[in-house]
Design a protein around this motif. Structure first.
Motif, PDB file in Angstrom:
ATOM      1  N   LEU A   1       0.823  -1.211   0.000  1.00 39.45           N
ATOM      2  CA  LEU A   1       0.000   0.000   0.000  1.00 39.45           C
ATOM      3  C   LEU A   1       0.855   1.258   0.000  1.00 39.45           C
ATOM      4  N   LEU A   2       2.078   1.144   0.490  1.00 38.19           N
ATOM      5  CA  LEU A   2       2.946   2.315   0.604  1.00 38.19           C
ATOM      6  C   LEU A   2       3.366   2.871  -0.743  1.00 38.19           C
ATOM      7  N   SER A   3       3.093   2.112  -1.822  1.00 40.16           N
ATOM      8  CA  SER A   3       3.423   2.585  -3.169  1.00 40.16           C
ATOM      9  C   SER A   3       2.280   3.355  -3.812  1.00 40.16           C
TER      10      SER A   3
ATOM     11  N   ALA B   1      -7.049  -7.004  12.407  1.00 41.57           N
ATOM     12  CA  ALA B   1      -6.308  -7.472  13.585  1.00 41.57           C
ATOM     13  C   ALA B   1      -4.876  -6.947  13.553  1.00 41.57           C
ATOM     14  N   LEU B   2      -4.718  -5.725  13.064  1.00 40.40           N
ATOM     15  CA  LEU B   2      -3.392  -5.131  12.938  1.00 40.40           C
ATOM     16  C   LEU B   2      -2.801  -4.811  14.308  1.00 40.40           C
ATOM     17  N   LYS B   3      -1.515  -5.111  14.461  1.00 41.02           N
ATOM     18  CA  LYS B   3      -0.835  -4.815  15.717  1.00 41.02           C
ATOM     19  C   LYS B   3       0.077  -3.603  15.594  1.00 41.02           C
ATOM     20  N   THR B   4       0.515  -3.302  14.384  1.00 43.02           N
ATOM     21  CA  THR B   4       1.380  -2.142  14.158  1.00 43.02           C
ATOM     22  C   THR B   4       1.044  -1.478  12.829  1.00 43.02           C
ATOM     23  N   ILE B   5       1.394  -0.210  12.758  1.00 42.68           N
ATOM     24  CA  ILE B   5       1.350   0.558  11.505  1.00 42.68           C
ATOM     25  C   ILE B   5       2.786   0.990  11.234  1.00 42.68           C
ATOM     26  N   PRO B   6       3.303   0.747  10.028  1.00 42.21           N
ATOM     27  CA  PRO B   6       4.715   1.059   9.782  1.00 42.21           C
ATOM     28  C   PRO B   6       4.989   2.568   9.765  1.00 42.21           C
ATOM     29  N   LYS B   7       6.193   2.890  10.165  1.00 45.51           N
ATOM     30  CA  LYS B   7       6.626   4.283  10.140  1.00 45.51           C
ATOM     31  C   LYS B   7       6.518   4.868   8.741  1.00 45.51           C
TER      32      LYS B   7
ATOM     33  N   LEU C   1       0.738   4.333  18.216  1.00 47.29           N
ATOM     34  CA  LEU C   1       0.653   4.933  16.890  1.00 47.29           C
ATOM     35  C   LEU C   1       2.048   5.345  16.466  1.00 47.29           C
ATOM     36  N   THR C   2       2.407   4.966  15.281  1.00 46.97           N
ATOM     37  CA  THR C   2       3.745   5.274  14.785  1.00 46.97           C
ATOM     38  C   THR C   2       3.946   6.774  14.582  1.00 46.97           C
ATOM     39  N   TYR C   3       5.180   7.185  14.788  1.00 49.87           N
ATOM     40  CA  TYR C   3       5.584   8.573  14.511  1.00 49.87           C
ATOM     41  C   TYR C   3       5.238   8.964  13.084  1.00 49.87           C
ATOM     42  N   GLY C   4       5.263   7.983  12.156  1.00 47.24           N
ATOM     43  CA  GLY C   4       5.024   8.288  10.747  1.00 47.24           C
ATOM     44  C   GLY C   4       3.677   8.922  10.485  1.00 47.24           C
TER      45      GLY C   4
END
Length: 608
Positions: A74-76, A89-95, A116-119
């Motif tokens: 999705l980052l693209s 069931a997400l445990k993290t969101i990438p920076k 919540l990530t700094y990103g």
């Protein structure tokens, strides 16, 4: 390059066919032009990396799937403006989510995020962030970087504090921190000058900051389910406030300054510790709804009669010993709740409330009610748990918009003519020995409650109630049903428990619309073989009778989900009952002299 495009397009096309995603089942040359893609509720645990080739995608929904990891492809999607990852069931969101520079709306609610990530704080265009229903204990210190943010939802987490940078969110309109662990309202909140809605229910607030009055643009304030004792005098500064909900707190009094809230339309203070209202409460000229149920109020201030726009007033479960006479002045009143007060008399002047639609006077000390014939807009009338012996003088038949009457738990031995508009009538727990024939003229009646009376017989023309869907007749003295009941072809449920039936009422076999029959606590010895005529049956209760045999025909009722046969004289059980899948948890054959229960029945889950 064309072969490369064809390859990713083919992968997506085949994947879309498997998961029935119509938006991707398009000619391959159209794929990369797709701007909106809905992949919600597809039970997806992964998505193909080829999604990254949808360079024009602006809206992507992955709502309510089974994703445990953030899909890095999705980052693209550099053009993405709306991303919904809620209910996974997400445990993290990438920076690196910061790469989605065009993102305006992000849903990550109902996941398992612990931070919540700094990103996220680098998404300069983000206008809406929905992060409720996670496991968050902290918020990134730089949340204030999101200067475009208009909506921030952090409900149902484990937050106790908010960072000071929150005060930098100059464009924030909505802040939702319901269901967290805040003991105080963080200071930065009162500095959010643009804020219009503040949701802070179900926390542990004991007081509010004095500067809360600085929120001059606030329109909605929800403080339900906290531990507030008082509201600060600065509340008077909330001059734009339209809705204030302080239900279920410990508020003992209101400041006089509350009268300055000239735009206030709805004020809820139910279940607090109020003993009085401010003498100047009548200055709230815009007030339309006032709820002060479950308090300790004995009298209303005289000025309250100046609330000329009031259309709903809740006074349930206070300490009013007399009907508050000021209520008569509310000419626009549509809903009046006065249940649970020791009121002994209702004045005839109640007829001045000619716009009244709902009147509740349950659980009082009333033994009579005056004529209500001028309340022509009345739709619902609740009078249960009183001491009424006679309601003839109420002239209910004149109220042609009345749809619901509840006079249960009284001492009535007769029923007057009722309005033909009636849809629900509750006569339970009275002293009725018969139902009058004119009751059968209620062609709109859908539900009739007559439990716990002294009925020995029903009107012969009961079958004219063609709209009837449910009828409760338990705990009477009935032994037969009128033949005309076969005309009740909309009847779905009938309760005849604790009567004097020695046989199954065969007339019921002609009512093919029936979904449920309850005949518990009678003296019935036999279930008729043609019970299978009632093919729509979902529930059958024959418990506590004298039944000796279960007819094999009952196994043809394939929709059956409930079959209660406990405490009878049954000696054998047909194994074919196990073929009715819906019965797997609601077959009760306990307390019967059954010698051998078939293995098929024993194998059913939840059988008693």
């Amino acid at each position: 390059m064309n072969s490369e495009k064809k390859e990713w397009q083919q992968v997506l096309f085949e994947w879309a066919e498997i998961h029935q995603i119509q938006a991707l089942c398009v000619p391959k040359e159209e794929m990369e032009r797709i701007e909106v893609l809905d992949l919600s509720q597809k039970s997806l645990s992964t998505i193909p990396n080829e999604i990254a080739h949808l360079k024009n995608l602006k809206t992507l929904s992955l709502y309510d799937n089974q994703l445990q990891k953030f899909p890095f492809c999705l980052l693209s999607l550099s053009m993405l403006e709306i991303l919904d990852l809620g209910h996974n069931a997400l445990k993290t969101i990438p920076k690196n989510i910061m790469r989605l520079k065009q993102l305006k709306k992000l849903w990550i609610d109902h996941n398992q995020l612990v931070n919540l990530t700094y990103g996220i704080t680098q998404l300069d265009n983000l206008e809406e962030l929905w992060a409720g229903y996670n496991l968050l204990k902290t918020i990134p210190p730089r949340i204030g970087n999101l200067r475009a943010l208009r909506i921030l939802s952090l409900a149902h987490n484990q937050l106790k504090f908010l960072p000071s940078s929150l005060s930098h969110l100059d464009n924030l309109l909505v802040l939702d921190c319901n269901e967290n662990q805040f003991k105080t309202l963080p200071a930065p909140v009162a500095q959010l000058s643009s804020l219009q809605e503040l949701w802070w229910n179900t926390n542990a607030l004991r007081y509010l900051p004095k500067n809360i009055g600085a929120l001059a643009n606030l329109r909605v304030l929800d403080l339900r389910e906290n531990h507030l004792n008082v509201l600060p005098k600065s509340f008077g500064g909330l001059k734009s406030l339209e809705i204030l909900d302080c239900n279920n707190n410990c508020i003992r009094f209101l400041p006089e300054e509350i009268s300055r809230l000239q735009n206030l339309k709805k004020l809820w203070l139910n279940n607090n510790a109020l003993t009085t209202l401010p003498n100047n409460i009548g200055e709230l000229k815009s007030l339309q709804v006032l709820g002060i149920n479950e308090n300790k109020i004995k009298i209303l201030p005289e000025s309250i009669k100046n609330l000329e726009n009031l259309c709903a007033l809740g006074l349930d479960n206070n300490q009013f010993e007399e009907f508050p006479s000021v209520i008569i002045h509310f000419s626009l009143l549509e809903e009046l709740l006065l249940s649970g007060n020791p009121i002994k008399k209702i004045p005839k002047e109640i007829n001045q409330l000619q716009k009244l639609r709902i009147l509740e006077l349950n659980n009082t000390s009333l033994d009579s009610i005056p004529s209500l014939q001028h309340l022509t807009q009345l739709e619902k009338l609740f009078l249960h748990h009183n001491k009424l012996c006679d309601i003839q003088g109420m002239h209910l038949c004149h109220l042609q918009k009345l749809e619901w009457i509840d006079v249960s738990h009284n001492q009535l031995n007769s029923i007057p003519p009722m309005p033909k508009s009636l849809k629900q009538l509750n006569l339970s727990e009275n002293q009725l020995e018969f139902l009058p024939p004119y009751l059968c003229e209620l062609q709109e009646l859908e539900e009739l409650f007559c439990n716990q009376n002294q009925l020995k017989k029903l009107p012969e023309n009961l079958g004219t109630l063609h709209s009837l869907r449910k009828i409760w007749l338990s705990q009477n003295q009935l032994s037969t049903l009128p033949e005309t009941m076969n005309n009740l072809q909309n009847l779905e449920e009938i309760f005849l428990d604790s009567n004097a039936f020695v046989e199954f009422p065969l007339i019921l076999l002609h009512i093919h619309s029936l979904l449920g029959i309850s005949l518990a606590y009678n003296q019935i010895r036999q279930i008729p073989k043609n019970i299978n005529y009632l093919s729509k049956l979902v529930g059958l209760n024959f418990s506590y009778n004298q039944i000796e045999c279960i007819p094999i025909e009952i196994t043809e009722l394939t929709s059956l989900c409930i079959l209660w046969l406990q405490n009878n004289q049954i000696r054998c059980v047909p194994k074919e009952l196990a073929q009715i899948k819906g019965l797997s948890t609601q077959l009760n054959i306990s307390s019967n002299p059954i010698k051998n229960i078939p293995d098929e029945i024993i194998a059913m889950n939840g059988v008693l």
